[in-house]
Design an enzyme around this catalytic site. Structure first.
Site, PDB file in Angstrom:
ATOM      1  N   SER A 122       3.726   3.589   1.441  1.00 60.64           N
ATOM      2  CA  SER A 122       3.633   2.177   1.807  1.00 60.64           C
ATOM      3  C   SER A 122       2.227   1.866   2.320  1.00 60.64           C
ATOM      4  O   SER A 122       1.269   1.968   1.569  1.00 60.64           O
ATOM      5  CB  SER A 122       4.723   1.839   2.823  1.00 60.64           C
ATOM      6  OG  SER A 122       4.839   0.448   3.016  1.00 60.64           O
ATOM      7  N   ASP A 137       1.302  -7.198   3.629  1.00 57.34           N
ATOM      8  CA  ASP A 137       1.553  -7.321   5.063  1.00 57.34           C
ATOM      9  C   ASP A 137       0.879  -8.530   5.705  1.00 57.34           C
ATOM     10  O   ASP A 137      -0.116  -9.051   5.209  1.00 57.34           O
ATOM     11  CB  ASP A 137       1.085  -6.051   5.778  1.00 57.34           C
ATOM     12  CG  ASP A 137       1.778  -4.809   5.259  1.00 57.34           C
ATOM     13  OD1 ASP A 137       2.901  -4.935   4.729  1.00 57.34           O
ATOM     14  OD2 ASP A 137       1.200  -3.714   5.375  1.00 57.34           O
ATOM     15  N   HIS A 159       5.865  -1.185  -2.944  1.00 56.71           N
ATOM     16  CA  HIS A 159       7.114  -1.965  -2.840  1.00 56.71           C
ATOM     17  C   HIS A 159       7.166  -3.071  -3.896  1.00 56.71           C
ATOM     18  O   HIS A 159       7.747  -4.132  -3.664  1.00 56.71           O
ATOM     19  CB  HIS A 159       7.262  -2.602  -1.454  1.00 56.71           C
ATOM     20  CG  HIS A 159       7.294  -1.653  -0.307  1.00 56.71           C
ATOM     21  ND1 HIS A 159       8.420  -0.930   0.037  1.00 56.71           N
ATOM     22  CD2 HIS A 159       6.336  -1.323   0.593  1.00 56.71           C
ATOM     23  CE1 HIS A 159       8.144  -0.192   1.110  1.00 56.71           C
ATOM     24  NE2 HIS A 159       6.891  -0.403   1.453  1.00 56.71           N
TER      25      HIS A 159
END
EC number: 3.4.13.21
Length: 236
Positions: A122, A137, A159
Site C-alpha cells: 500500500s 490518500d 488498491h
C-alpha cells in the site's frame, strides 16, 4: 548486488488474515535476510507498537527477526544494520514526511540498490516509485517533496479499482489517473489491484498475484496487464 524489491498492492485480499496472501511472495526475499526493520510511519490511526505487533504476527511463519524503526534511538543506523526493509500501509503523505524528517530517503534507496531486500505494501509500495503523486490518500501533512524512493522509475497506484457506485457522481480512479497523465504524459503509472504485486529483481520486473494490473501512460489509458507479464521495459 541486485535490487530485490516486492511492491504489494495491499496487506490483505478479500477477508484473508493480515498479510496471509503475501507470504508466498515475501518468502523468496527472506532466504538470506533474517534481520528486518519495519517502518510504521504510515500508521497514523494506530500506535507504532501495535502496528509492529500486527506485522510480526502476520509474518510469523517466516521466522524473521523484525523490529520497528521507532524502537531504535538512531533510525539511520537501524536501516544500515538491517538485512531487509519492510514498509507498511496507511497514509502515504505522513510516511514520506517522516522518511524525510529522519533523513532516510537516500539511505534506503542506497541500501536497496546494494541488494538489501525491500517489501512495501500500500503506502509502502507508493513510496517505492518516482513520486507519491498518484497515491489515493488524503494530504494530511506536507512532506518537503513528493519525490519518493525511486526504487522503480514510474508511478504506482495500489488498491486499484475502477468501480463506480451507482448514483455517485465523483471521479473514478481511472479518471484521476488520467489527470496525472495529462500533466506528465511521459511518466507511466501502474495501477495494482488488491492481491497482486510487482517484483523487481535487478533489471527484471514481473506482475505477481491473482488480479491483473493496468497501465496509464499518455494516450494509453487503463491498458490491461495480465498476471505474469514481464514489465522490465518500464525500468529503462
Amino acid at each position: 548486488m541486485t535490487i530485490n524489491a516486492l511492491l504489494l498492492s495491499s496487506s490483505r485480499v478479500g477477508d484473508t488474515p493480515y498479510l496471509a496472501h503475501a507470504i508466498p511472495f515475501i518468502k523468496p526475499l527472506t532466504t538470506q535476510a533474517q534481520k528486518w526493520i519495519f517502518i510504521p510511519y504510515a500508521g497514523v490511526s494506530m500506535s507504532y507498537d501495535n502496528y509492529l505487533a500486527s506485522v510480526v504476527m502476520g509474518l510469523a511463519e517466516l521466522n524473521l527477526d523484525i523490529s520497528g524503526i521507532h524502537q531504535h534511538p538512531d533510525p539511520c543506523q537501524a536501516i544500515k544494520d538491517a538485512d531487509g526493509i519492510l514498509i507498511g500501509g496507511g497514509n502515504t503523505f505522513h510516511l514520506l514526511h517522516e522518511l524525510y524528517r529522519y533523513n532516510l530517503i537516500n539511505l534506503i534507496r542506497e541500501k536497496v540498490a546494494q541488494g538489501t531486500p525491500y517489501v512495501g505494501w500500500s503506502a509502502g509500495a507508493n513510496v517505492s516509485g518516482a513520486s507519491i503523486k498518484t497515491t489515493n490518500d488524503m494530504p494530511i501533512i506536507e512532506p518537503p517533496s513528493f519525490d519518493a524512493l525511486k526504487i522503480v522509475p514510474f508511478q504506482l497506484n495500489p488498491h486499484y479499482s475502477n468501480y463506480r457506485t451507482p448514483g455517485h457522481n465523483g471521479e473514478t480512479r481511472a479518471q484521476r489517473l488520467l489527470e496525472f497523465t495529462k500533466v506528465e504524459p511521459l511518466t507511466p503509472v501502474i495501477a495494482i489491484a488488491e492481491g497482486s504485486a510487482l517484483w523487481r529483481r535487478d533489471n527484471t520486473l514481473v506482475l505477481l498475484g491473482k488480479n491483473p494490473a493496468y497501465l496509464f501512460c499518455g494516450e494509453q489509458q487503463e491498458m490491461l496487464i495480465p498476471i505474469g507479464s514481464d514489465l522490465s521495459h518500464l525500468l529503462k
